[in-house]
Motif scaffolding. Structure first.
Motif, mmCIF file in Angstrom:
data_model
loop_
_atom_site.group_PDB
_atom_site.id
_atom_site.type_symbol
_atom_site.label_atom_id
_atom_site.label_comp_id
_atom_site.label_asym_id
_atom_site.label_seq_id
_atom_site.Cartn_x
_atom_site.Cartn_y
_atom_site.Cartn_z
ATOM 1 N N TRP A 192 -4.231 -8.099 2.102
ATOM 2 C CA TRP A 192 -4.702 -8.254 3.691
ATOM 3 C C TRP A 192 -5.695 -7.237 4.145
ATOM 4 C CZ3 TRP A 192 -4.880 -6.127 8.480
ATOM 5 C CH2 TRP A 192 -4.669 -7.046 9.617
ATOM 6 N N GLY A 193 -5.695 -6.242 3.674
ATOM 7 C CA GLY A 193 -6.484 -5.098 4.136
ATOM 8 C C GLY A 193 -7.808 -5.434 3.635
ATOM 9 N N THR A 194 -8.169 -5.918 2.320
ATOM 10 C CA THR A 194 -9.397 -6.399 1.946
ATOM 11 C C THR A 194 -9.951 -7.601 2.547
ATOM 12 O OG1 THR A 194 -8.720 -7.045 -0.252
ATOM 13 C CG2 THR A 194 -9.105 -4.856 -0.042
ATOM 14 N N GLN A 195 -9.060 -8.311 2.842
ATOM 15 C CA GLN A 195 -9.510 -9.557 3.542
ATOM 16 C C GLN A 195 -10.033 -9.338 4.950
ATOM 17 O OE1 GLN A 195 -6.649 -12.712 3.672
ATOM 18 N NE2 GLN A 195 -7.910 -14.080 4.878
ATOM 19 N N PHE A 196 -9.176 -8.607 5.717
ATOM 20 C CA PHE A 196 -9.378 -8.424 7.043
ATOM 21 C C PHE A 196 -10.268 -7.011 7.558
ATOM 22 C CE2 PHE A 196 -6.117 -11.414 7.066
ATOM 23 C CZ PHE A 196 -6.576 -12.287 8.058
ATOM 24 N N GLY A 197 -10.536 -6.365 6.387
ATOM 25 C CA GLY A 197 -11.363 -5.239 6.606
ATOM 26 C C GLY A 197 -10.855 -3.785 7.027
ATOM 27 N N THR A 198 -9.487 -4.000 6.966
ATOM 28 C CA THR A 198 -8.711 -2.472 7.151
ATOM 29 C C THR A 198 -8.603 -1.620 6.082
ATOM 30 O OG1 THR A 198 -6.601 -3.349 6.819
ATOM 31 C CG2 THR A 198 -7.383 -3.579 9.159
ATOM 32 N N LEU A 199 -9.219 -2.404 5.030
ATOM 33 C CA LEU A 199 -9.274 -1.544 3.481
ATOM 34 C C LEU A 199 -10.643 -1.769 3.068
ATOM 35 C CD1 LEU A 199 -5.788 -1.892 1.532
ATOM 36 C CD2 LEU A 199 -6.528 0.335 2.877
ATOM 37 N N PRO A 200 -11.537 -0.811 2.500
ATOM 38 C CA PRO A 200 -12.673 -1.234 1.870
ATOM 39 C C PRO A 200 -12.362 -2.046 0.598
ATOM 40 C CG PRO A 200 -11.809 1.103 1.445
ATOM 41 C CD PRO A 200 -10.953 0.643 2.275
ATOM 42 N N ASN A 219 -6.577 4.212 11.946
ATOM 43 C CA ASN A 219 -7.966 3.976 11.789
ATOM 44 C C ASN A 219 -8.588 2.676 12.659
ATOM 45 O OD1 ASN A 219 -10.596 4.592 10.130
ATOM 46 N ND2 ASN A 219 -10.265 2.737 9.459
ATOM 47 N N PHE A 220 -7.595 1.879 12.341
ATOM 48 C CA PHE A 220 -8.059 0.455 13.073
ATOM 49 C C PHE A 220 -7.993 0.844 14.687
ATOM 50 C CE2 PHE A 220 -6.658 -3.451 15.287
ATOM 51 C CZ PHE A 220 -7.784 -4.474 14.809
ATOM 52 N N ALA A 221 -7.102 1.480 15.018
ATOM 53 C CA ALA A 221 -6.966 1.834 16.450
ATOM 54 C C ALA A 221 -8.136 2.866 16.804
ATOM 55 C CB ALA A 221 -5.810 2.429 17.055
#
Length: 208
Positions: free
Chosen positions: A164-172, A110-112
């Protein structure tokens, strides 16, 4: 010299293993590697041919891959109480491998910017990003930790992905993720490990 050598860069997934080592409480020596030089050098390639951190060497045995290191440390240091109890084993292994497999694939793709077409989704272990994310969120809703009321090694790995995901936006920033992350961030071992790595990052940045 400690029985554990921890190969690390603080700006990496090595922060997961720093946290796990702090939870375990066994002494360890840290070897900081640079992405451009020592991580690519022959000495480290003999430890991890992938030229990635983290890795640990425990009594001469090499372990790589964050989920594997977490499970290994929980197993070889049972006195830390981080391995699964009998009634926890199903959730422990299920969600540890879910985070290392389907969730990791979904997040990185998704990030890519890659989205599988409907006819391609059966080829991917996660189906689609929303399905993987909501599957984990639904599991965490209404429970304190991955296996219920008790923290264990699965929470180090799954929790790191969520934090990590919620901090950097890769997880909602779904409510179950936020509540889970807040519980984890209160742990003394997490704070201690994070503090050590943030200090290292500041020193590295100051040195240029």
């Amino acid at each position: 010299m400690a029985d554990i050598i921890f190969y690390h860069n603080p700006m990496s997934r090595g922060q997961i293993i720093r946290w796990m080592l702090e939870e375990v409480g066994a002494p360890y020596d840290t070897e900081i590697l640079d992405y451009a030089s020592t991580m690519k050098g022959e000495d480290y390639r003999a430890i991890n041919p992938m030229q990635k951190v983290p890795a640990i060497v425990h009594n001469g045995r090499v372990v790589t891959e964050c989920a594997a290191i977490c499970a290994y440390l929980a197993d070889v240091f049972p006195e830390a109480g981080l391995g699964p109890r009998e009634e926890e084993k199903a959730d422990y292994y299920r969600w540890l491998f879910f985070a290392a497999g389907p969730l990791e694939q979904a997040v990185t793709n998704n990030f890519a910017g890659f989205t599988a077409k409907d006819e391609q989704q059966r080829m991917f272990g996660y189906g689609n990003y929303d399905l993987a994310v909501n599957t984990l969120a639904n599991h965490l809703a209404g429970r304190d930790f991955v296996c219920g009321a008790r923290f264990n090694a699965a929470d180090v790995y799954v929790g790191s992905a969520v934090l990590w995901g919620t901090q950097f936006g890769t997880l909602p920033k779904l409510d179950p993720f936020i509540a889970y992350g807040e519980r984890l961030a209160e742990r003394e071992a997490y704070r201690r490990g994070k503090g050590e790595d943030m200090q290292l990052i500041a020193e590295m940045q100051a040195a240029g």
